[in-house]
Design a protein around this motif. Structure first.
Motif, mmCIF file in Angstrom:
data_model
loop_
_atom_site.group_PDB
_atom_site.id
_atom_site.type_symbol
_atom_site.label_atom_id
_atom_site.label_comp_id
_atom_site.label_asym_id
_atom_site.label_seq_id
_atom_site.Cartn_x
_atom_site.Cartn_y
_atom_site.Cartn_z
ATOM 1 N N TYR A 1 0.140 -11.334 2.131
ATOM 2 C CA TYR A 1 0.592 -10.232 2.985
ATOM 3 C C TYR A 1 0.200 -8.911 2.345
ATOM 4 N N VAL A 2 -0.159 -7.949 3.193
ATOM 5 C CA VAL A 2 -0.295 -6.560 2.766
ATOM 6 C C VAL A 2 0.673 -5.766 3.627
ATOM 7 N N ILE A 3 1.544 -4.992 2.967
ATOM 8 C CA ILE A 3 2.532 -4.198 3.685
ATOM 9 C C ILE A 3 2.264 -2.721 3.461
ATOM 10 N N CYS A 4 2.433 -1.966 4.517
ATOM 11 C CA CYS A 4 2.264 -0.511 4.485
ATOM 12 C C CYS A 4 3.483 0.046 5.221
ATOM 13 N N LEU A 5 4.474 0.509 4.460
ATOM 14 C CA LEU A 5 5.796 0.808 4.990
ATOM 15 C C LEU A 5 6.071 2.300 5.165
ATOM 16 N N ASN A 6 7.175 2.568 5.881
ATOM 17 C CA ASN A 6 7.741 3.916 5.990
ATOM 18 C C ASN A 6 6.714 4.973 6.385
ATOM 19 N N ASN A 7 5.883 4.644 7.341
ATOM 20 C CA ASN A 7 4.872 5.563 7.872
ATOM 21 C C ASN A 7 3.857 6.025 6.834
ATOM 22 N N VAL B 1 0.859 -1.182 0.000
ATOM 23 C CA VAL B 1 0.000 0.000 0.000
ATOM 24 C C VAL B 1 0.898 1.235 0.000
ATOM 25 N N GLY B 2 0.650 2.141 -0.931
ATOM 26 C CA GLY B 2 1.481 3.338 -1.043
ATOM 27 C C GLY B 2 2.825 3.003 -1.660
ATOM 28 N N SER B 3 2.787 2.391 -2.832
ATOM 29 C CA SER B 3 4.025 1.934 -3.473
ATOM 30 C C SER B 3 4.839 3.065 -4.090
ATOM 31 N N MET B 4 4.277 4.256 -4.148
ATOM 32 C CA MET B 4 4.948 5.445 -4.667
ATOM 33 C C MET B 4 5.647 5.172 -6.001
ATOM 34 N N ASP B 5 6.952 5.425 -6.084
ATOM 35 C CA ASP B 5 7.665 5.291 -7.359
ATOM 36 C C ASP B 5 8.277 3.906 -7.559
ATOM 37 N N GLY B 6 7.943 2.947 -6.688
ATOM 38 C CA GLY B 6 8.430 1.579 -6.842
ATOM 39 C C GLY B 6 9.767 1.270 -6.191
ATOM 40 N N THR B 7 10.395 2.260 -5.559
ATOM 41 C CA THR B 7 11.730 2.072 -4.988
ATOM 42 C C THR B 7 11.781 0.945 -3.969
ATOM 43 N N ARG B 8 10.833 0.897 -3.037
ATOM 44 C CA ARG B 8 10.860 -0.157 -2.013
ATOM 45 C C ARG B 8 10.560 -1.524 -2.621
ATOM 46 N N ILE B 9 9.713 -1.553 -3.621
ATOM 47 C CA ILE B 9 9.438 -2.832 -4.290
ATOM 48 C C ILE B 9 10.712 -3.343 -4.953
ATOM 49 N N ILE B 10 11.456 -2.469 -5.597
ATOM 50 C CA ILE B 10 12.725 -2.869 -6.213
ATOM 51 C C ILE B 10 13.692 -3.383 -5.148
ATOM 52 N N PHE C 1 1.451 -2.972 -10.747
ATOM 53 C CA PHE C 1 1.080 -1.732 -10.069
ATOM 54 C C PHE C 1 -0.345 -1.368 -10.432
ATOM 55 N N ILE C 2 -1.094 -0.931 -9.409
ATOM 56 C CA ILE C 2 -2.502 -0.589 -9.574
ATOM 57 C C ILE C 2 -2.741 0.807 -9.021
ATOM 58 N N GLY D 1 1.915 -3.292 -6.284
ATOM 59 C CA GLY D 1 1.874 -2.001 -5.614
ATOM 60 C C GLY D 1 0.525 -1.335 -5.827
ATOM 61 N N LEU D 2 -0.022 -0.748 -4.786
ATOM 62 C CA LEU D 2 -1.263 0.032 -4.854
ATOM 63 C C LEU D 2 -0.913 1.465 -4.510
ATOM 64 N N GLU D 3 -1.200 2.376 -5.421
ATOM 65 C CA GLU D 3 -0.801 3.774 -5.257
ATOM 66 C C GLU D 3 -1.946 4.686 -5.668
ATOM 67 N N ILE D 4 -2.213 5.711 -4.855
ATOM 68 C CA ILE D 4 -3.308 6.646 -5.116
ATOM 69 C C ILE D 4 -2.960 7.681 -6.184
ATOM 70 N N GLU D 5 -1.673 7.940 -6.385
ATOM 71 C CA GLU D 5 -1.232 8.943 -7.358
ATOM 72 C C GLU D 5 -0.914 8.272 -8.694
ATOM 73 N N ALA D 6 -1.763 8.498 -9.686
ATOM 74 C CA ALA D 6 -1.606 7.847 -10.996
ATOM 75 C C ALA D 6 -0.227 8.065 -11.630
ATOM 76 N N PRO D 7 0.340 9.288 -11.596
ATOM 77 C CA PRO D 7 1.667 9.460 -12.203
ATOM 78 C C PRO D 7 2.740 8.582 -11.547
ATOM 79 N N LEU D 8 2.624 8.340 -10.237
ATOM 80 C CA LEU D 8 3.601 7.491 -9.561
ATOM 81 C C LEU D 8 3.477 6.035 -9.998
ATOM 82 N N VAL D 9 2.270 5.602 -10.336
ATOM 83 C CA VAL D 9 2.076 4.235 -10.842
ATOM 84 C C VAL D 9 2.876 4.056 -12.124
#
Length: 178
Positions: free
Chosen positions: A81-87, A19-28, A65-66, A41-49
């Motif tokens: 698992y669902v992970i929600c990282l870095n606050n 949740v909140g995958s942003m630019d994919g850095t943590r997934i990488i 990415f969704i 990755g699930l991200e609310i900001e379309a450009p970041l997807v």
């Protein structure tokens, strides 16, 4: 610290939603140490997807990415698992709905948040380093100038979610069986 804890915690071939995958850095970073994990990755900001898709492709890795909002999650299969990282949770105004959405989508939920060790001085220094200005601090909330309010959590807050709590250098890592 998060990636190391996840490297140890996740079983082989686990299906994981971030949740909140942003630019994919943590997934990488996670795929670098656990290439067997199936990540979405699930991200609310379309450009970041779109940025995340490109970065993962350039890294020669695979993740899905969704675009979507965890407070009103899209129809998705249930993940191991669902992970929600870095606050990430601390940035979302509707935290109760977020936790409900996370638990609905995962058999096991892992959330990492800022805690008491992320004190006001450290917070101001950190946010300054990422070019976000703290307007003022109100209890456990950082009110940002021209941005949002970001919450930090007490150990009691995190324990109230149920599950196993591990302290990190600046907060907590909570694992809840949903």
């Amino acid at each position: 610290k998060e990636i190391e804890l996840l490297r140890q915690e996740l079983p082989k071939n686990a299906r994981v939603l971030q949740v909140g995958s942003m630019d994919g850095t943590r997934i990488i970073r996670l795929l670098d140490v656990r290439p067997d994990v199936k990540l979405t990755g699930l991200e609310i900001e379309a450009p970041l997807v779109e940025i995340a898709k490109q970065k993962v492709k350039e890294a020669g890795l695979h993740a899905d990415f969704i675009h979507g909002d965890i407070t009103d999650p899209p129809t998705l299969p249930r993940f191991d698992y669902v992970i929600c990282l870095n606050n990430t949770l601390g940035y979302i105004p509707e935290q109760k709905k977020t936790i409900e959405g996370i638990k609905k989508l995962g058999k096991v939920v892992i959330i990492s948040v800022y805690g008491e060790k992320f004190d006001n001085g450290l917070a101001r220094e950190y946010f300054k380093s990422i070019h976000v200005e703290v307007e003022h601090i109100k209890s456990d909330c950082f009110v940002m100038k021209n941005f949002t309010t970001i919450k930090r959590y007490s150990k009691e807050d995190v324990e109230s979610w149920g599950g196993r709590v591990t302290e990190t250098p600046i907060g907590y890592f909570c694992i809840v069986k949903a």
